[in-house]
Design a protein around this motif. Sequence first.
Motif, PDB file in Angstrom:
ATOM      1  N   LEU A  41       0.833  -1.203   0.000  1.00  0.00           N
ATOM      2  CA  LEU A  41       0.000   0.000   0.000  1.00  0.00           C
ATOM      3  C   LEU A  41       0.872   1.258   0.000  1.00  0.00           C
ATOM      4  O   LEU A  41       1.990   1.265   0.522  1.00  0.00           O
ATOM      5  N   ASN A  42       0.310   2.300  -0.591  1.00  0.00           N
ATOM      6  CA  ASN A  42       0.900   3.648  -0.618  1.00  0.00           C
ATOM      7  C   ASN A  42       2.153   3.730  -1.473  1.00  0.00           C
ATOM      8  O   ASN A  42       2.061   3.793  -2.686  1.00  0.00           O
ATOM      9  N   GLY A  43       3.352   3.676  -0.927  1.00  0.00           N
ATOM     10  CA  GLY A  43       4.565   3.891  -1.717  1.00  0.00           C
ATOM     11  C   GLY A  43       4.961   2.716  -2.576  1.00  0.00           C
ATOM     12  O   GLY A  43       4.355   1.641  -2.536  1.00  0.00           O
ATOM     13  N   GLU A  44       6.021   2.920  -3.373  1.00  0.00           N
ATOM     14  CA  GLU A  44       6.453   1.915  -4.350  1.00  0.00           C
ATOM     15  C   GLU A  44       7.828   1.341  -4.051  1.00  0.00           C
ATOM     16  O   GLU A  44       8.489   0.793  -4.935  1.00  0.00           O
ATOM     17  N   ALA A  45       8.300   1.459  -2.826  1.00  0.00           N
ATOM     18  CA  ALA A  45       9.571   0.820  -2.470  1.00  0.00           C
ATOM     19  C   ALA A  45       9.456  -0.690  -2.681  1.00  0.00           C
ATOM     20  O   ALA A  45       8.444  -1.287  -2.309  1.00  0.00           O
ATOM     21  N   PRO A  46      10.446  -1.332  -3.273  1.00  0.00           N
ATOM     22  CA  PRO A  46      10.328  -2.768  -3.576  1.00  0.00           C
ATOM     23  C   PRO A  46      10.534  -3.646  -2.342  1.00  0.00           C
ATOM     24  O   PRO A  46      11.363  -3.361  -1.474  1.00  0.00           O
ATOM     25  N   TYR A  47       9.769  -4.729  -2.306  1.00  0.00           N
ATOM     26  CA  TYR A  47       9.933  -5.780  -1.302  1.00  0.00           C
ATOM     27  C   TYR A  47      10.241  -7.074  -2.037  1.00  0.00           C
ATOM     28  O   TYR A  47       9.646  -7.357  -3.086  1.00  0.00           O
ATOM     29  N   GLY A  56      12.913  -5.107   2.385  1.00  0.00           N
ATOM     30  CA  GLY A  56      12.434  -3.879   1.767  1.00  0.00           C
ATOM     31  C   GLY A  56      13.602  -2.955   1.490  1.00  0.00           C
ATOM     32  O   GLY A  56      14.567  -2.908   2.269  1.00  0.00           O
ATOM     33  N   THR A  57      13.525  -2.215   0.384  1.00  0.00           N
ATOM     34  CA  THR A  57      14.636  -1.354  -0.029  1.00  0.00           C
ATOM     35  C   THR A  57      14.141   0.066  -0.243  1.00  0.00           C
ATOM     36  O   THR A  57      13.116   0.284  -0.906  1.00  0.00           O
ATOM     37  N   THR A  58      14.861   1.025   0.292  1.00  0.00           N
ATOM     38  CA  THR A  58      14.473   2.424   0.132  1.00  0.00           C
ATOM     39  C   THR A  58      14.670   2.878  -1.316  1.00  0.00           C
ATOM     40  O   THR A  58      15.581   2.426  -2.006  1.00  0.00           O
ATOM     41  N   VAL A  59      13.804   3.778  -1.732  1.00  0.00           N
ATOM     42  CA  VAL A  59      13.881   4.325  -3.078  1.00  0.00           C
ATOM     43  C   VAL A  59      13.395   5.764  -3.050  1.00  0.00           C
ATOM     44  O   VAL A  59      12.472   6.110  -2.305  1.00  0.00           O
ATOM     45  N   LYS A  60      14.032   6.600  -3.825  1.00  0.00           N
ATOM     46  CA  LYS A  60      13.686   8.019  -3.852  1.00  0.00           C
ATOM     47  C   LYS A  60      12.353   8.261  -4.554  1.00  0.00           C
ATOM     48  O   LYS A  60      11.878   7.447  -5.334  1.00  0.00           O
ATOM     49  N   ASN A  61      11.777   9.407  -4.229  1.00  0.00           N
ATOM     50  CA  ASN A  61      10.593   9.926  -4.922  1.00  0.00           C
ATOM     51  C   ASN A  61       9.355   9.030  -4.791  1.00  0.00           C
ATOM     52  O   ASN A  61       8.591   8.863  -5.744  1.00  0.00           O
ATOM     53  N   THR A  62       9.179   8.449  -3.625  1.00  0.00           N
ATOM     54  CA  THR A  62       7.962   7.697  -3.345  1.00  0.00           C
ATOM     55  C   THR A  62       7.626   7.888  -1.878  1.00  0.00           C
ATOM     56  O   THR A  62       8.534   8.031  -1.048  1.00  0.00           O
ATOM     57  N   PRO A  63       6.352   7.927  -1.512  1.00  0.00           N
ATOM     58  CA  PRO A  63       5.991   8.096  -0.101  1.00  0.00           C
ATOM     59  C   PRO A  63       6.275   6.838   0.706  1.00  0.00           C
ATOM     60  O   PRO A  63       6.765   5.837   0.171  1.00  0.00           O
ATOM     61  N   ASN A  64       5.959   6.889   1.996  1.00  0.00           N
ATOM     62  CA  ASN A  64       6.124   5.711   2.841  1.00  0.00           C
ATOM     63  C   ASN A  64       5.439   4.503   2.205  1.00  0.00           C
ATOM     64  O   ASN A  64       4.303   4.596   1.744  1.00  0.00           O
TER      65      ASN A  64
END
Length: 460
Positions: A41-47, A56-64
């Motif tokens: 849900l919400n952001g697009e950080a990949p799992y 889970g990996t942090t990625v720029k330009n996406t919300p939580n």
Amino acid sequence: MKINYLFRLLCLMLLPVCSQAQDAPWQSLFNGENLKGWKQLNGEAPYRVEDGMIIGTTVKNTPNSFLCTKDTYSDFILEYDVWVDPAINSGVQIRSNSIKSYRKGRVHGYQVELDPSSRAWSGGIFDEARRGWLYPLSRNQKGSAAFRPGAWNHVRVEAIGNSINTWMNGIQCARLVDDMTSEGFIGLQVHAIGGDAKNNREIKWKNLRIMTEDLEAHRTTASPDVPEISYLKNELTETEVRNGWRLLWDGETSNGWRGAKRDDFPPNGWTMEDGVLTILATDGEESTGPGDIVTEDQFSNFELVLEFQITEGANSGIKYFVDPSLNKGSGSAIGCEFQILDDKNHPDAKKGTNGNRTVGSLYDLMTAESIEYPERKKPFKGIGSWNHARIVSKDGKVEHWLNNEKVIEYDRHSQIFRALVAYSKYKNWENFGQWPEGHILLQDHGDTVHFRSIKIREMR
């Protein structure tokens, strides 16, 4: 022979514990192979799933981002192991929800914090996208030391009824009582980031399991050294009653209170509706309307807790060691004051000295600031939100806490305090703030301000 006997004796002693652990009705939340039973849900950080872990990996330009269980849970005991890159924070949502009518589906609810920074609030409870910090570890320094940076950490969460308790590596961190949300999903957070430095950083979870049956048999006894923080409205918990707390306002009547300059309670201007005590706006001036109200009792060594909510541009205060007989003329009764103010919109914030008339301050004497975390802004939750005030007075030592962070500390019998008084508006009141006891006061300053959950315990 003796060592062998002692070993067997130890095994027999531990057998009931081991048997109970094996018999515990655990359910796995993660099958170790794929993300079946989860949704993002919400952001697009990949799992991804790797070696029996969710990563889970942090990625720029996406919300939580939140990887959430498809099932929801009410009362449960949850355990998991987690590793986090020291450059980022994270958390696990519990009893959380995502509904279209609330901020377009924004995930919101209780979060068990993961904080590898020097602040060290891992295991504290944050109310994601709602009320902010509910249980910061500023109230439990022992819990702050539980997290192991750069290593796997074991977390246990017990959400049973209106209590939420957390442990990090066997050390209790949070002891919260709150009844806002009773059911929701479990969610693994990858926090939004800014800049390149925190990009492509990982959080790893494994051994996620939950128990939803026979909870009383498996719940952990809360540590008496860990303070309980309750957000129940005008209601005491069993722990508070045992520890000597009492409601200073019963949530319905004026019992125990009177006007500061009269023998009865003001007949108008103060309202009591839906468990909220409100001073209504008049002309914005000090005690020109219905007037201040004070407790009938007086206090010396005490811990006072309440919630307040201000309207735009509002001014008020919580006074203690008040002597109503000192000022029979115009203006407010005399005593030490925990300032309540809209710092942005009320002109008083710019008066006094170095901000000593801003919210949380010892009015006209000392400026409120985050004492233990100087890099943080003062923890005010804003206009229209409920803010938590706490005043502790013990043998002359006094503390102001705003939303469970200490913002003022002083000794009212010290030479420093007397010097501050000598250069303040209180300089003409003999022995100001050093009287052995006094009333608690809620101030009428001509603006609408709300109060609730006013409780106190006296200390020897």
